[in-house]
Scaffold this active site. Sequence first.
Site, short mmCIF file in Angstrom:
data_model
loop_
_atom_site.label_atom_id
_atom_site.label_comp_id
_atom_site.label_asym_id
_atom_site.label_seq_id
_atom_site.Cartn_x
_atom_site.Cartn_y
_atom_site.Cartn_z
CB SER A 1 13.88 -4.25 2.03
OG SER A 1 15.10 -3.53 2.07
CE1 TYR B 1 11.30 0.14 0.30
CE2 TYR B 1 13.31 -0.23 1.56
CZ TYR B 1 12.47 -0.56 0.52
OH TYR B 1 12.79 -1.62 -0.31
CE LYS C 1 9.90 -2.97 0.85
NZ LYS C 1 9.08 -3.69 -0.16
#
Length: 261
Positions: free
Chosen positions: A139, A152, A156
């Site tokens: 991402s 998150y 990533k």
Amino acid sequence: MPAGKESRTVVVTGGTRGVGAGIARAFLRTGARVVVCARRPPDRPVTAAGRTARYVPVDLREQAAVSELFARVAEEYGRLDVLVNNAGGTPFRPLGAADADRHARVIALNLLAPLTASLAAYPLMREQPGGGCILMTGSVSGTRPSPGTAAYGAAKAGLHSLARTMAVEWAPAVRVNTLVPGMVRTESAHLHYGDAVGLTAVARTVPAGRLAEPDEIGAAAVFLASADAAHITGAELLVHGGGERPAYLAAATANHEEPPA
């Protein structure tokens, strides 16, 4: 020799909806046998080109369940050509709004689960003719600050690093690459970007003028898993429509005065 398209076996984690379903559909169109796994079944079967992906329920945070999944794939299909580690995601949650345990769960799903799946897939791939291919769904949140989704973004970023190291350690039998999507128009996009008005406004921040479609991420995955990408490993493919326009440009444009005629 590598397996032909029509005989390839592909596993897509989190392949029941959103980006994962787009990836699964793209591989179905190549004639591959596609297995999608997630904790919950899809609302409707994942289909494309008259073919249907097989759904297998798995909690990817449970190592025993993951090992069982790949043992089942090996027994029933005889090979595993492509693993797409796509499962992941996060709610919007500022760092101070939750305890460390909640943030750790996000990291477990987005970083540890792909590691667990890859370790289970590797022995199958390295022993078979033609080896195999592992794709991570990274991402842009892993490459820049990620307010509201810090755990998150950190996961990533770790996933990007993990893939680069896997590519070196597992070469030449297994290629490992990372897809790096930006904003994607999925069925849950409104949870992050708001209603139709909000989505339109967000789309205007992307140089390409729109959000990506899940099947476009799928097309990139098919390319990275193809013979055309045989010399690509340890790479990150940005699929983000040009990224994000720098905020200072918007500010400068807003304050710009046209010179007199």
